[in-house]
Scaffold this motif. Structure first.
Motif, PDB file in Angstrom:
ATOM      1  N   TYR A 154       1.022 -13.965  -6.633  1.00 21.68           N
ATOM      2  CA  TYR A 154       1.801 -13.064  -5.792  1.00 21.68           C
ATOM      3  C   TYR A 154       2.901 -12.441  -6.623  1.00 21.68           C
ATOM      4  CZ  TYR A 154       5.470 -16.636  -5.708  1.00 21.68           C
ATOM      5  OH  TYR A 154       6.453 -17.523  -6.064  1.00 21.68           O
ATOM      6  N   CYS A 155       3.500 -11.396  -6.070  1.00 22.25           N
ATOM      7  CA  CYS A 155       4.665 -10.790  -6.689  1.00 22.25           C
ATOM      8  C   CYS A 155       5.589 -10.292  -5.596  1.00 22.25           C
ATOM      9  CB  CYS A 155       4.263  -9.635  -7.622  1.00 22.25           C
ATOM     10  SG  CYS A 155       3.486  -8.242  -6.757  1.00 22.25           S
ATOM     11  N   THR A 156       6.868 -10.129  -5.941  1.00 22.64           N
ATOM     12  CA  THR A 156       7.869  -9.683  -4.978  1.00 22.64           C
ATOM     13  C   THR A 156       7.912  -8.162  -4.948  1.00 22.64           C
ATOM     14  OG1 THR A 156       9.160 -11.679  -5.387  1.00 22.64           O
ATOM     15  CG2 THR A 156      10.291  -9.830  -4.321  1.00 22.64           C
ATOM     16  N   LEU A 157       7.931  -7.607  -3.738  1.00 17.50           N
ATOM     17  CA  LEU A 157       8.027  -6.162  -3.542  1.00 17.50           C
ATOM     18  C   LEU A 157       9.324  -5.842  -2.825  1.00 17.50           C
ATOM     19  CD1 LEU A 157       4.412  -5.368  -2.245  1.00 17.50           C
ATOM     20  CD2 LEU A 157       5.219  -5.320  -4.608  1.00 17.50           C
ATOM     21  N   THR A 158       9.914  -4.721  -3.160  1.00 19.31           N
ATOM     22  CA  THR A 158      11.070  -4.216  -2.422  1.00 19.31           C
ATOM     23  C   THR A 158      10.616  -3.003  -1.622  1.00 19.31           C
ATOM     24  OG1 THR A 158      12.604  -4.981  -4.126  1.00 19.31           O
ATOM     25  CG2 THR A 158      13.407  -3.319  -2.579  1.00 19.31           C
ATOM     26  N   LEU A 159      10.682  -3.108  -0.303  1.00 21.62           N
ATOM     27  CA  LEU A 159      10.225  -2.030   0.568  1.00 21.62           C
ATOM     28  C   LEU A 159      11.400  -1.228   1.074  1.00 21.62           C
ATOM     29  CD1 LEU A 159       7.635  -4.012   2.736  1.00 21.62           C
ATOM     30  CD2 LEU A 159       7.224  -2.752   0.620  1.00 21.62           C
ATOM     31  N   GLN A 160      11.158   0.089   1.248  1.00 23.12           N
ATOM     32  CA  GLN A 160      12.140   0.970   1.864  1.00 23.12           C
ATOM     33  C   GLN A 160      11.708   1.177   3.315  1.00 23.12           C
ATOM     34  OE1 GLN A 160      13.382   4.396  -0.501  1.00 23.12           O
ATOM     35  NE2 GLN A 160      12.139   3.616  -2.225  1.00 23.12           N
ATOM     36  N   VAL A 161      12.506   0.662   4.226  1.00 19.55           N
ATOM     37  CA  VAL A 161      12.109   0.627   5.633  1.00 19.55           C
ATOM     38  C   VAL A 161      12.944   1.620   6.436  1.00 19.55           C
ATOM     39  CG1 VAL A 161      11.875  -0.790   7.686  1.00 19.55           C
ATOM     40  CG2 VAL A 161      11.417  -1.779   5.437  1.00 19.55           C
ATOM     41  N   LEU A 162      12.232   2.464   7.182  1.00 20.31           N
ATOM     42  CA  LEU A 162      12.864   3.370   8.137  1.00 20.31           C
ATOM     43  C   LEU A 162      12.572   2.847   9.540  1.00 20.31           C
ATOM     44  CD1 LEU A 162      11.876   6.835   6.625  1.00 20.31           C
ATOM     45  CD2 LEU A 162      14.195   5.974   6.857  1.00 20.31           C
TER      46      LEU A 162
ATOM     47  N   VAL B 131      17.860   4.029   5.226  1.00 22.76           N
ATOM     48  CA  VAL B 131      16.796   3.198   4.678  1.00 22.76           C
ATOM     49  C   VAL B 131      17.337   1.789   4.435  1.00 22.76           C
ATOM     50  CG1 VAL B 131      15.251   2.837   2.730  1.00 22.76           C
ATOM     51  CG2 VAL B 131      15.599   5.136   3.634  1.00 22.76           C
ATOM     52  N   THR B 132      16.578   0.792   4.836  1.00 22.87           N
ATOM     53  CA  THR B 132      16.934  -0.606   4.589  1.00 22.87           C
ATOM     54  C   THR B 132      15.981  -1.178   3.556  1.00 22.87           C
ATOM     55  OG1 THR B 132      17.666  -0.836   6.881  1.00 22.87           O
ATOM     56  CG2 THR B 132      17.272  -2.870   5.649  1.00 22.87           C
ATOM     57  N   LEU B 133      16.550  -1.800   2.523  1.00 26.85           N
ATOM     58  CA  LEU B 133      15.727  -2.416   1.488  1.00 26.85           C
ATOM     59  C   LEU B 133      15.403  -3.849   1.907  1.00 26.85           C
ATOM     60  CD1 LEU B 133      17.533  -1.174  -1.747  1.00 26.85           C
ATOM     61  CD2 LEU B 133      15.594  -0.157  -0.555  1.00 26.85           C
ATOM     62  N   VAL B 134      14.133  -4.173   1.875  1.00 25.68           N
ATOM     63  CA  VAL B 134      13.664  -5.486   2.313  1.00 25.68           C
ATOM     64  C   VAL B 134      12.756  -6.061   1.238  1.00 25.68           C
ATOM     65  CG1 VAL B 134      12.465  -6.794   4.104  1.00 25.68           C
ATOM     66  CG2 VAL B 134      13.746  -4.732   4.720  1.00 25.68           C
ATOM     67  N   LYS B 135      13.027  -7.327   0.855  1.00 32.52           N
ATOM     68  CA  LYS B 135      12.194  -8.012  -0.119  1.00 32.52           C
ATOM     69  C   LYS B 135      11.097  -8.780   0.602  1.00 32.52           C
ATOM     70  CE  LYS B 135      15.584  -8.571  -3.836  1.00 32.52           C
ATOM     71  NZ  LYS B 135      16.277  -9.538  -4.737  1.00 32.52           N
ATOM     72  N   VAL B 136       9.864  -8.541   0.168  1.00 35.44           N
ATOM     73  CA  VAL B 136       8.704  -9.233   0.744  1.00 35.44           C
ATOM     74  C   VAL B 136       7.784  -9.647  -0.395  1.00 35.44           C
ATOM     75  CG1 VAL B 136       8.829  -7.962   2.917  1.00 35.44           C
ATOM     76  CG2 VAL B 136       7.426  -7.078   1.058  1.00 35.44           C
ATOM     77  N   LEU B 137       6.729 -10.340  -0.059  1.00 35.28           N
ATOM     78  CA  LEU B 137       5.704 -10.717  -1.036  1.00 35.28           C
ATOM     79  C   LEU B 137       4.437  -9.929  -0.757  1.00 35.28           C
ATOM     80  CD1 LEU B 137       6.141 -14.612  -0.990  1.00 35.28           C
ATOM     81  CD2 LEU B 137       7.324 -12.940  -2.419  1.00 35.28           C
ATOM     82  N   ASN B 138       3.721  -9.593  -1.813  1.00 40.96           N
ATOM     83  CA  ASN B 138       2.489  -8.824  -1.591  1.00 40.96           C
ATOM     84  C   ASN B 138       1.396  -9.664  -0.949  1.00 40.96           C
ATOM     85  OD1 ASN B 138       1.894 -10.441  -3.794  1.00 40.96           O
ATOM     86  ND2 ASN B 138       0.735  -8.872  -4.872  1.00 40.96           N
TER      87      ASN B 138
ATOM     88  N   TYR C  43      -3.785  -3.839   1.412  1.00 39.58           N
ATOM     89  CA  TYR C  43      -3.599  -2.398   1.623  1.00 39.58           C
ATOM     90  C   TYR C  43      -3.135  -1.671   0.352  1.00 39.58           C
ATOM     91  CZ  TYR C  43      -3.997  -3.025   6.678  1.00 39.58           C
ATOM     92  OH  TYR C  43      -4.457  -3.278   7.943  1.00 39.58           O
ATOM     93  N   ASN C  44      -2.922  -2.450  -0.737  1.00 44.77           N
ATOM     94  CA  ASN C  44      -2.481  -1.867  -2.012  1.00 44.77           C
ATOM     95  C   ASN C  44      -1.109  -1.202  -1.875  1.00 44.77           C
ATOM     96  OD1 ASN C  44      -2.838  -1.519  -4.751  1.00 44.77           O
ATOM     97  ND2 ASN C  44      -3.789   0.507  -4.527  1.00 44.77           N
ATOM     98  N   VAL C  45      -0.212  -1.838  -1.101  1.00 43.60           N
ATOM     99  CA  VAL C  45       1.155  -1.339  -0.958  1.00 43.60           C
ATOM    100  C   VAL C  45       1.937  -1.692  -2.227  1.00 43.60           C
ATOM    101  CG1 VAL C  45       3.285  -1.502   0.389  1.00 43.60           C
ATOM    102  CG2 VAL C  45       1.066  -1.577   1.540  1.00 43.60           C
ATOM    103  N   ARG C  46       2.578  -0.687  -2.799  1.00 46.55           N
ATOM    104  CA  ARG C  46       3.261  -0.868  -4.078  1.00 46.55           C
ATOM    105  C   ARG C  46       4.749  -1.124  -3.867  1.00 46.55           C
ATOM    106  NH1 ARG C  46      -0.803  -1.813  -7.636  1.00 46.55           N
ATOM    107  NH2 ARG C  46      -2.456  -0.242  -7.455  1.00 46.55           N
ATOM    108  N   ASP C  47       5.412  -1.461  -4.983  1.00 47.13           N
ATOM    109  CA  ASP C  47       6.848  -1.651  -4.957  1.00 47.13           C
ATOM    110  C   ASP C  47       7.544  -0.346  -4.601  1.00 47.13           C
ATOM    111  OD1 ASP C  47       9.351  -2.838  -7.308  1.00 47.13           O
ATOM    112  OD2 ASP C  47       9.134  -3.163  -5.152  1.00 47.13           O
ATOM    113  N   ASN C  48       8.647  -0.447  -3.849  1.00 46.10           N
ATOM    114  CA  ASN C  48       9.427   0.710  -3.387  1.00 46.10           C
ATOM    115  C   ASN C  48       8.657   1.614  -2.433  1.00 46.10           C
ATOM    116  OD1 ASN C  48      11.866   0.127  -4.787  1.00 46.10           O
ATOM    117  ND2 ASN C  48      10.889   0.840  -6.701  1.00 46.10           N
ATOM    118  N   ALA C  49       7.615   1.080  -1.801  1.00 46.29           N
ATOM    119  CA  ALA C  49       6.871   1.869  -0.818  1.00 46.29           C
ATOM    120  C   ALA C  49       7.726   2.065   0.428  1.00 46.29           C
ATOM    121  CB  ALA C  49       5.569   1.162  -0.459  1.00 46.29           C
ATOM    122  N   THR C  50       7.428   3.140   1.164  1.00 48.66           N
ATOM    123  CA  THR C  50       8.169   3.468   2.384  1.00 48.66           C
ATOM    124  C   THR C  50       7.342   3.049   3.600  1.00 48.66           C
ATOM    125  OG1 THR C  50       9.242   5.337   1.316  1.00 48.66           O
ATOM    126  CG2 THR C  50       9.237   5.300   3.734  1.00 48.66           C
ATOM    127  N   LEU C  51       7.953   2.260   4.477  1.00 48.29           N
ATOM    128  CA  LEU C  51       7.304   1.830   5.708  1.00 48.29           C
ATOM    129  C   LEU C  51       8.188   2.201   6.891  1.00 48.29           C
ATOM    130  CD1 LEU C  51       5.978  -0.087   3.493  1.00 48.29           C
ATOM    131  CD2 LEU C  51       5.472  -1.621   5.389  1.00 48.29           C
TER     132      LEU C  51
END
Length: 1488
Positions: A1112-1120, A1128-1135, A1200-1208
């Motif tokens: 696994y790796c840690t992703l930082t998502l940009q959440v609206l 935008v709220t930055l949220v740390k999740v795991l892939n 879903y192949n969601v990458r780091d800094n993706a917008t959700l």
């Protein structure tokens, strides 16, 4: 003399041979209950450990074993976890037929008297059973001697919904529910479940009538809108004499306000005071006239109802009597009681009569329940007495006369003719075993036989044996009201079996004892050829000389029962030219004869028509009876016109035209529908429904329309049967519903069924097995819901397009010789609806030529030989290769261990640096005081969050709220009386059914009720603790005190600590506890967490450890957040997180300033990923989910192949429950998702994993990746090291002697003070007392349940780690030392180094408290008064008082007795005060 002896022997044999054989059924165990289905005549038998289904001739059809099973009266179902359970017999307590939906209600003694519903037509099919619904569904009794009766009824709710229910009367059982009378629902509705008591009325609970009154219910019935119960009870200790009562209840009374009891008196001075059995029936005309003439009951009509009661004395050798009580007199006397009670009350004024009429079923403002004194008892004289003990009674009416069948305790049956002078005309001796006759006496459907039960046997006994008497005198000697001499037929018969019985002197009644005597006859010349050859069964006694065979009769078609002149030709008839005679025509059948008579004229004479050889032969005439085979009007009218039959309204039968007084034939009555087959149909229709009944038309064209459950039904004319049967095909409907069947025929007539037809949606779900041998014969089981829909003819099953008419056996097809596996869909069709359940695998054969078969066999044999030789030659080399392989594997394993240890150590170092990064900014969401106390006191209760103390909802009618509130205030005052409260608690704890759960709940209720006076509460607690301490010290086990919450005072102490330490939690210990909780949650969520098996990479609990390496790796998502601005709220999740896990982390970060209860729930939001111009909805499962064999992997961000800094984008949905479906593209997609129900997230069961790997290839490449589970235990150390500081901070905050709540100091000093008074209480014992009272009783509870004090959600993974810390805290508080070994639990090994430090902290804490300045009683009371003042008004005090009173009501008489024996209570008139409260709250009948 020899021929006389032979004649007598032949006569005896003829009597024995001709006697009707008695049908019998014998059970293997004692029979408890017997009931009958009125529609089919079937008999259902409830015995010990079994239920039987018998036909009307007592032939066994089905049997269900109901016991023995493992059970204990002291355990609550389900019983699996009960250690006291042992094999126990199941006594049948209640058996009721519910014909409207075709079910049988069965209640046994096992599992607290839980009931089940069985199919009436096949009792092996269980319709409903559940043992997990709790006490509200306990119907019967677990005690063998407690009586239970019941009657079917209906219940109409305020919303006008009507339900089928059954009303139960049950005696007192120490381990049973407390309801004397209860109304039980037979379906789920709103919050009600099947068998739940839906009427709460404490007035008819067993609590006011405890065991000393010994209620014994004997009979119940329903009549004219009222339900009646007949029972006996004593007046209590020391008077144990029984009295008989009948109670009445309005059928539509939803609160039992109408419950009224009337005492019944039987015999002089109520000699026969104890009812044994009863029967409700109409009297015969003669008995009604006698009762009217007696003047005791007024005018009694033959259509009135009479309650016949068999009662006995209370003597050791009881005598018995039969008494009769007209129901009209019972109702009049009950109305007198009601009137007297209303008048004495004095609040109704002059409107007594109006009130009785307007409120005939009572009201909440009127007194209830009501009961009569002995002065108001309804008297009756015993019409029959005996020295035997009567145990059963049944009543039958034959013509105008009434017959009583009385069973005794020694098995006898008395047949009593009830007249002005009752007489026993027949006594049937009992069985040799002398077993008593069961009170359940039943008649068959035509009242010709009586089902008599004794012990283990049921016998079908005829009610009369008239045909056994061959002459008039012996028939008269019977004195049987059923029997009489049929003059014309010369036999002893029932009146209904004798033609012309209605005419004078044609049927002579047996009790009148008058036979017809022939004084003379003509002509005197009686010479007949071969007279001796006449068969003895012919009634002809004389023959006419020289009479020749008559011929050419006219008319040749003769109706039976009507005087018809017959002209015939014969010889030597001139002698009778002016004389009258009877003509008998005899029909020979197998050398025996049957007589048919036709009256020509009226004078008494007989002629035998005989042939020259002496044989009897009939003249060529046809006799017919219009009534034969034409039971209803339509069948009658369909008869051939040549018979001149018509429906006669007077006799309600088909008669020859001239026999009916009415000249004109009237229209047929409305059709009557008796049954519909089947009673369930599919929503899409398409099945045939057979409607059975009478008067359903004369020809098929008479049927104008048919509706089934409100839907039109297409008449299938080719299946029409005149008058008796109509068949139609139902149409489809949109949704499930039920309704009656209606048939309209010509002439505006219509009939409606009493049974209902139900549309429902059968759902076949799967087929087992899905493959079988080529030879066939495999039994296939198709399971689903509502499959008992339609009939067998409506079921259509196809496999691969081949229709299988029989759903029992699947015979696989042989299509060719070559064996090819094929998968075919298995399709089931109900009418127009069809379902594909699954696939079935079968073999096909195709024939192959011989030149292909031979090489195919020889070639493998050659290969096998070559391989064998090769293996033999390489055998010596194989051992060396295996050695090298194992050596290589060990080297790889060592390298893997080194790599894993390095990685775990590196993770530990990194995590130790940033473990507090996310905690400093979060606010602590403390719960308010009320929510805190609700959760601590009542959340662990059986109802959880739905407990009435948490919801605060009481179902009290608006009109009674003021009265109830005032009475509860009085009850609160009574609780504040220390003598009463101490007595109250002692009395309850002395009851065996007041279990530990009840004691804990009672203590919590008491805490809330007395919260306004906590100083008084503390005084009560101290008093009870002193008593408890004395008990343990005296029993030489002082260390066991306060170890468990088995007494009221122990739970009171826990609640007292919770109240007193709330402020300390907010001020001191709450913050480190919250930080510990957040640190655990943060640490757990930093690594993978399996959403299915609830295991995590980072945890303190070895059982919850994820035993696999997950990449696994840690992703930082940009959440609206949709609708909440562009921020935008930055949220740390795991892939590797599932979509739901990602939602949880986003919600927690976005709404971190809101408590958990105010945040949106995961199911109420959707997550959309916007990689470009278009968005994609993310979900845990969809059509893209990966499948591995039978398993489906939950979708993750990596999927879903969601990458780091993706917008959700996070959006709320309007209908959370539909959110899953609304994001699917089509209905077909949803069906595809539901095909497999086996899903996994990160790991799967090992056996499944191995299976997949073996299919993919050799295990050689995989063996090195499979790690040893114990290697991952190093992660426990990693997490422990990360959290160590938070654990230490919490322990220090709790065990800090510099900041100690006053309650702790006050209570510890109390324990020290009491310990000094006892020699056998040492320092270790005091340490244990303090540990049990504070750390283990309060802190461990809060530590394991942070949601008790904070508005947070504790998931299962976090809870597992909290449990380890709680266990460590418990170990630190104990004095005993735990020796560690390699077999010790992982959690003890984990904190082995720190435990000694924690133990020292506990010792220092206790020493520091002892050295503090004491807290005086005055200071403590001031502190408690402040707590009371600040928070009492926020609590549900009134609800707590109401719930507390339920315990007072349940044990009412025991409490009254205890108060009467307490001098302190007598001085304060506590008994009187409680009685006044009971009268106000329950309208309880008291001595006031």
């Amino acid at each position: 003399m020899a021929w006389w002896t032979l004649a007598a022997l032949l006569l005896c044999l003829s009597i024995v041979c001709c006697e009707e054989s008695i049908e019998e059924f014998t059970s293997s165990t004692l029979i408890n209950n017997v009931v009958q289905d009125p529609l089919t005549g079937r008999i259902y038998v409830g015995a010990v450990n079994a239920i039987y289904q018998l036909d009307s001739l007592l032939k066994q059809e089905k049997k269900v074993e109901t016991g023995p099973k493992r059970d204990s009266r002291h355990c609550t179902p389900p019983i699996q976890s009960c250690h006291d359970a042992k094999w126990t017999d199941n006594t049948n307590k209640l058996l009721l037929v519910h014909p409207s939906n075709g079910s049988l209600i069965v209640c046994g003694s096992l599992f607290k008297g839980i009931c089940s519903l069985q199919n009436l037509s096949n009792i092996n099919q269980m319709i409903y059973y559940s043992d997990s619904k709790g006490e509200k569904t306990y119907v019967a009794s677990s005690e063998e001697m407690v009586s239970v009766v019941g009657v079917m009824s209906t219940f109409t709710k305020e919303s006008k919904d009507t339900f089928d229910v059954f009303v139960v009367g049950k005696g007192y059982g120490s381990q049973d529910n407390t309801k004397l009378i209860s109304t039980r629902i037979l379906q789920d509705f709103d919050d009600w479940v099947v068998f739940e008591n839906i009427v709460e009325a404490s007035a008819v609970q067993a609590t006011p009538f405890v065991q000393k009154y010994m209620h014994n219910f004997r009979y119940s019935f329903k009549e004219s809108g009222f339900i009646y119960f007949l029972f006996t009870r004593t007046r209590g200790v020391p008077d144990n004499k029984n009295f008989t009562f009948i109670s009445r209840l309005c059928e539509d009374d939803h609160h039992y306000y109408s419950y009224t009891e009337l005492q019944l008196s039987c015999g002089p001075n109520n000699l026969y005071n104890k009812a044994q059995a009863a029967f409700i029936s109409s009297p015969g005309e003669k008995l009604a006239q006698y009762l009217s003439a007696s003047g005791q009951y007024g005018q009694v009509q033959s259509q009135d109802k009479i309650l016949f009661v068999a009662s006995s004395t209370d003597e050791d050798k009881p005598r018995s009597g039969l008494c009769m009580y007209p129901l009209r007199s019972i109702n009049q006397q009950i109305m007198e009681i009601i009137s007297a009670c209303y008048t004495k009350n004095g609040k109704i004024g002059n409107k007594i009569q109006d009130t009785l009429i307007k409120y005939k079923c009572g009201a909440d403002f009127l007194p209830s329940p009501l009961a009569s004194t002995p002065d108001f008892a309804l008297p009756a004289q015993a019409v029959h007495t005996t020295t035997d003990l009567l145990t059963a009674v049944a009543i039958a009416v034959e013509t105008e006369h009434t017959v009583a069948f009385l069973g005794t305790s020694n098995g006898k049956m008395y047949h009593v003719h009830l007249s002005s002078i009752p007489e026993v005309y027949r006594t049937v001796p009992g069985p040799s075993s002398g077993e008593a006759v069961n009170k359940h006496l039943l008649f068959d459907r035509n009242h010709s036989h009586l089902y008599v039960t004794t012990g283990k046997k049921i016998s079908m006994v005829p009610v009369e044996k008239c045909d056994m008497k061959k002459d008039c005198k012996s028939c008269m000697d019977l004195k049987d009201p059923y029997c009489g001499w049929c003059v014309l037929e010369g036999r002893c018969t029932r009146k209904s079996d004798c033609r012309k019985a209605g005419e004078e002197k044609h049927w002579l009644w047996s009790p009148q004892k008058q036979c017809v005597e022939i004084t003379s006859f003509q002509p005197p010349n009686l010479s007949c050829r071969k007279t001796t050859s006449r068969h003895s069964c012919l009634p002809c006694v004389r023959c006419l000389k020289n009479l020749k065979m008559p011929h050419n009769p006219h008319p040749s078609l003769i109706p039976v029962g009507y005087e018809t002149s017959i002209e015939f030709t014969g010889e030597n008839l001139h002698v009778y030219e002016v004389k009258d005679f009877f003509l008998y025509i005899y029909l020979l059948t197998n050398n025996c004869c049957e007589t048919l008579c036709m009256e020509v004229v009226k004078k008494w004479m007989e002629i035998c028509v005989m042939c020259a050889d002496g044989a009897v032969r009939p003249p060529p005439v046809t006799l017919y009876n219009c009534a034969m085979g034409r039971e209803d009007c339509s069948l009658c009218k369909s008869a051939d016109p040549i018979y001149k039959c018509m429906w006669c309204d007077e006799t309600k039968s088909c008669e020859y035209q001239k026999r009916c007084r009415s000249a004109e034939e009237s229209d047929c009555p409305n059709p009557e529908i008796t049954d519909i087959i089947p009673r369930y149909g599919p929503l899409k229709g398409g099945i045939s429904v057979t409607i059975k009944g009478s008067n359903l038309g004369i020809v098929k064209e008479d049927i104008e329309s048919i509706t089934v459950a409100g839907q039109p039904c297409m008449h299938q004319e080719e299946k029409y049967s005149v008058s008796t049967s109509v068949v139609c095909e139902i149409s489809g409907v949109e949704q499930k519903h039920s309704g009656v069947v209606e048939v309209k025929v010509k002439g505006g007539k219509s009939g409606t069924s009493s049974v209902v037809f139900t549309y429902r949606d059968p759902r076949p779900e799967r087929v087992q097995p899905n493959r079988g041998p080529q030879a066939g014969g495999t039994l296939i089981t198709i399971t689903g819901t509502d499959l008992e829909t339609g009939s067998k003819d409506d079921l259509n099953i196809t496999v691969g397009g081949v229709v299988w008419l029989n759903a029992c056996d699947l015979i696989l097809l042989q299509l060719s010789n070559s064996i090819v596996y094929a998968f075919c869909h298995l399709q089931i069709k109900f009418g127009h609806g069809q379902w594909i359940v699954g696939s079935v695998e079968y073999e096909k054969k195709t024939e192959a030529p011989l030149d292909i078969i031979i090489p195919a066999v020889i070639a493998p044999m050659v290969v096998i030989i070559i391989v064998s030789v090769y293996c033999y030659r390489r055998k010596s080399q194989q051992a060396e290769r295996e050695y090298e392989k194992v050596k290589h594997q060990l080297e790889n394993l060592e390298e893997s261990v080194r790599d894993r240890c390095k990685k775990e150590f590196t993770d530990l170092m990194i995590e130790m640096e940033d473990h507090t990064s996310d905690l400093s900014e979060a606010r602590i969401p403390f719960l308010d005081y009320k929510t805190y106390t609700d959760r601590v006191f009542f959340l662990p209760s059986k109802d959880g969050a739905n407990d009435v103390m948490i919801t605060g909802k009481l179902d009290i009618p608006e009109a009674r709220r003021a009265t109830v509130t005032q009475a509860l205030n009085q009850f609160s005052n009574l609780l504040n009386s220390k003598p009463f409260l101490i007595n109250f608690i002692r009395t309850l704890e002395g009851r065996p059914d007041f279990n530990a759960r009840s004691r804990g709940y009672f203590a919590s209720l008491l805490t809330v009720a007395l919260h306004g006076k906590l100083e008084y509460y503390t005084d009560i607690m101290r008093t009870l603790l002193l008593e408890l301490m004395e008990q343990y010290v005296q029993s030489k086990n002082p260390k066991l005190m306060l170890r468990r919450s088995e007494t009221v005072v122990e739970r009171m102490l826990c609640n007292w600590m919770s109240i007193c330490l709330y402020q300390f939690l907010k001020d001191s210990a709450g913050e480190p506890l919250y930080k510990l909780f957040k640190a655990i949650k943060h640490q757990v969520e930093k690594g993978p967490v399996d959403a299915v098996v609830k295991k995590a990479k980072y945890t303190l609990n070895d059982t919850g450890l994820l035993g696999d390496d997950v990449e696994y790796c840690t992703l930082t998502l940009q959440v609206l957040v949709h609708g909440e601005g562009p921020d935008v709220t930055l949220v740390k999740v795991l892939n590797c997180d599932t979509v739901s896990q990602v939602k949880e982390k986003i919600i927690e970060q976005v709404y971190k300033n809101l408590p958990y209860s105010q945040r949106p729930k995961v199911e109420s939001v959707t997550l959309e990923w916007r990689p470009g111009s278009t968005g994609q909805i993310l979900s845990d499962l969809d059509l893209t989910s990966q499948k591995e064999g039978r398993w489906k992997r939950m979708n993750t961000l990596a999927h879903y192949n969601v990458r780091d800094n993706a917008t959700l984008v996070l959006s709320r949905v309007l209908h959370p429950l539909q959110s899953y479906d609304q994001h699917q593209d089509s209905h077909e997609e949803r069906n595809a998702l539901l095909e497999d129900d086996k899903v996994f997230h990160l790991v799967r069961p090992a056996e499944e994993l191995d299976e997949v790997k073996s299919k993919r290839g050799s295990m050689k490449d995989k063996s090195m990746t499979k790690a040893i589970t114990e290697l991952y235990l190093t992660r426990l150390l990693s997490v422990k090291g990360t959290l160590q500081q938070f654990v230490d901070d919490f322990f220090r905050s709790v065990l800090c002697s510099s900041v100690v709540p006053p309650a702790v100091k006050y209570f510890f000093d109390f324990l020290d003070e009491q310990a000094q008074k006892h020699d056998n209480v040492d320092d270790e014992t005091i340490h244990i007392w303090k540990t049990n009272s504070l750390p283990l009783r309060f802190w461990v509870n809060i530590l394991k349940n942070p949601h008790f004090i904070f508005d947070v959600h504790v998931n299962e993974v976090v809870d597992a780690s909290l449990s380890v810390i709680a266990q460590t805290f418990m170990d630190a508080c104990t004095k005993s030392e735990h020796k560690l070994s390699r077999d010790s639990p992982s959690n003890k090994l984990l904190y082995a180094k720190e435990i000694s430090t924690y133990k020292k902290m506990v010792d220092d804490y206790y020493k520091g408290i002892r050295q503090m300045v004491p807290v005086s009683d005055q200071d403590m009371n001031t502190h408690l008064a402040e707590v009371s003042r600040s928070h009492t008004d926020k609590l549900n005090t009134q609800v707590a008082l109401h719930q507390l009173y339920q315990y007072a009501s349940k044990y009412y008489d025991v409490i009254i007795t205890s108060l009467d024996e307490d001098p302190a209570a007598q001085n304060k008139q506590l008994t009187l005060r409680l009685q006044q409260i009971a009268a106000a709250l329950e309208n309880k009948v008291t001595d006031l």
